[in-house]
Design an enzyme around this catalytic site. Structure first.
Site, PDB file in Angstrom:
ATOM      1  N   ASN A 109       0.849  -1.186   0.000  1.00  0.00           N
ATOM      2  CA  ASN A 109       0.000   0.000   0.000  1.00  0.00           C
ATOM      3  C   ASN A 109       0.883   1.234   0.000  1.00  0.00           C
ATOM      4  OD1 ASN A 109      -2.465   1.479   0.133  1.00  0.00           O
ATOM      5  ND2 ASN A 109      -2.128   1.816   2.325  1.00  0.00           N
ATOM      6  N   HIS A 111       0.772   5.131   1.345  1.00  0.00           N
ATOM      7  CA  HIS A 111       0.018   5.967   2.275  1.00  0.00           C
ATOM      8  C   HIS A 111       0.632   7.370   2.267  1.00  0.00           C
ATOM      9  CE1 HIS A 111      -2.384   6.921   5.812  1.00  0.00           C
ATOM     10  NE2 HIS A 111      -1.310   7.460   6.336  1.00  0.00           N
ATOM     11  N   SER A 138       4.653   6.947   2.198  1.00  0.00           N
ATOM     12  CA  SER A 138       5.267   5.684   2.646  1.00  0.00           C
ATOM     13  C   SER A 138       4.671   4.505   1.889  1.00  0.00           C
ATOM     14  CB  SER A 138       4.992   5.462   4.144  1.00  0.00           C
ATOM     15  OG  SER A 138       5.436   6.560   4.919  1.00  0.00           O
ATOM     16  N   THR A 143      -0.600  -5.266   6.626  1.00  0.00           N
ATOM     17  CA  THR A 143      -0.905  -6.240   7.688  1.00  0.00           C
ATOM     18  C   THR A 143      -2.313  -5.920   8.190  1.00  0.00           C
ATOM     19  OG1 THR A 143      -0.064  -4.766   9.385  1.00  0.00           O
ATOM     20  CG2 THR A 143       1.524  -6.305   8.383  1.00  0.00           C
ATOM     21  N   LEU A 146      -4.391  -1.316  10.421  1.00  0.00           N
ATOM     22  CA  LEU A 146      -4.549  -0.255   9.423  1.00  0.00           C
ATOM     23  C   LEU A 146      -3.299   0.612   9.346  1.00  0.00           C
ATOM     24  CD1 LEU A 146      -6.440   1.226   7.426  1.00  0.00           C
ATOM     25  CD2 LEU A 146      -7.046   2.745   9.325  1.00  0.00           C
ATOM     26  N   ASP A 147      -2.726   0.667   8.128  1.00  0.00           N
ATOM     27  CA  ASP A 147      -1.522   1.487   7.898  1.00  0.00           C
ATOM     28  C   ASP A 147      -0.411   1.135   8.894  1.00  0.00           C
ATOM     29  OD1 ASP A 147      -3.705   4.274   7.293  1.00  0.00           O
ATOM     30  OD2 ASP A 147      -2.934   2.770   5.910  1.00  0.00           O
TER      31      ASP A 147
HETATM   32  C1  GRF Z   1      -3.149   9.219  -2.730  1.00  0.00           C
HETATM   33  O1  GRF Z   1      -2.742  10.243  -1.841  1.00  0.00           O
HETATM   34  C2  GRF Z   1      -2.782   7.899  -2.113  1.00  0.00           C
HETATM   35  O2  GRF Z   1      -1.625   7.982  -1.306  1.00  0.00           O
HETATM   36  C3  GRF Z   1      -3.957   7.595  -1.265  1.00  0.00           C
HETATM   37  O3  GRF Z   1      -5.061   7.974  -2.073  1.00  0.00           O
HETATM   38  C4  GRF Z   1      -4.672   9.156  -2.814  1.00  0.00           C
HETATM   39  C5  GRF Z   1      -5.183   9.069  -4.229  1.00  0.00           C
HETATM   40  O4  GRF Z   1      -4.489   8.041  -4.865  1.00  0.00           O
HETATM   41  N1  GRF Z   1      -3.997   6.220  -0.888  1.00  0.00           N
HETATM   42  P1  GRF Z   1      -4.737   7.755  -6.444  1.00  0.00           P
HETATM   43  O5  GRF Z   1      -4.537   9.065  -7.148  1.00  0.00           O
HETATM   44  O6  GRF Z   1      -6.169   7.273  -6.577  1.00  0.00           O
HETATM   45  O7  GRF Z   1      -3.707   6.741  -6.807  1.00  0.00           O
END
Ligand code: GRF
Length: 217
Positions: A109, A111, A138, A143, A146-147
């Site tokens: 993922n 984040h 990051s 896991t 969450l995050d």
């Molecule tokens: C991004 O900031 C990503 O880190 C978070 O969702 C936002 C949009 O992501 N998980 P995307 O443009 O849909 O890939």
């Protein structure tokens, strides 16, 4: 292009998916995106995939009575493609422990914060409110927490005095699009491995997340 198969999970705009598509087409990611799966039918990322001929599927969480049933349907849809790795890319669902355990180290993922700071949502607003001088993104293995999974690669950006949520988010997003394809490539190449509950980088335990601006070359 043939190569290890990815199934990418999205919920929205899909700019991280686009970064993976672009890296793949530039020959920087030796993989094939077998399918893109979204929990929302209106996710623009589905159009990004369709534009380059990647199969798309929608597993709409609203069509299921509860989270475990949704996760089982999503699991079945993913495994139909037999992926080596399942990057979550702007995927906004909390996944059950059974789902995460099933994929055991095949879930990544990205984040938008410097984990462990600012887990959860609204990370840019929270970074501004906390007066953080630094912020960033990051990549971590997923896991059940969450995050909370081990962070493998981070990128940092300065927080500027005149930043608002949008300017900060845009600066972070640019870095996301660099580190995600890099981390996905390293996992596929076996340079980053999740083994017995720890992360190995080039066969050595990774004590701290790799930092993009400290990578040589
Ligand atoms: C991004 O900031 C990503 O880190 C978070 O969702 C936002 C949009 O992501 N998980 P995307 O443009 O849909 O890939």
């Amino acid at each position: 292009m043939a190569g290890p198969k990815l199934v990418v999970l999205i919920s929205g705009g899909g700019t991280n998916l686009q970064a993976l598509i672009d890296a793949l087409r530039a020959g920087e990611l030796p993989a094939e995106i077998a399918a893109v799966i979204s929990n929302r039918g209106d996710a623009y990322g589905l159009q990004r995939a369709a534009q380059v001929g990647i199969p798309t599927r929608v597993v709409d969480h609203r069509h299921y009575p509860d989270r475990p049933t949704f996760d089982r349907a999503l699991l079945a849809e993913i495994e139909a493609w037999q992926p080596a790795l399942v990057p979550l890319a702007g995927f906004m669902r909390v996944l059950t422990a059974d789902f995460v355990t099933h994929f055991r180290g095949r879930l990544l993922n990205i984040h938008p914060s410097l984990l462990p700071r600012h887990r959860g949502l609204d990370t840019h607003r929270r970074a501004l409110q906390a007066g953080d001088r630094e912020h960033g993104a990051s990549v971590h293995f997923v896991t059940p927490e969450l995050d909370g999974g081990p962070v493998v690669l981070q990128a940092r950006v300065p927080v500027k005095a005149d930043d608002d949520e949008a300017t900060l988010a845009a600066r972070v997003l640019t870095k996301e699009h660099v580190i995600y394809p890099l981390a996905v490539r390293w996992v596929l190449e076996g340079r980053l491995v999740w083994q017995d509950g720890q992360v190995l980088y080039d066969s050595r335990p990774l004590a701290q997340p790799l930092q993009l601006d400290e990578l040589d070359g």
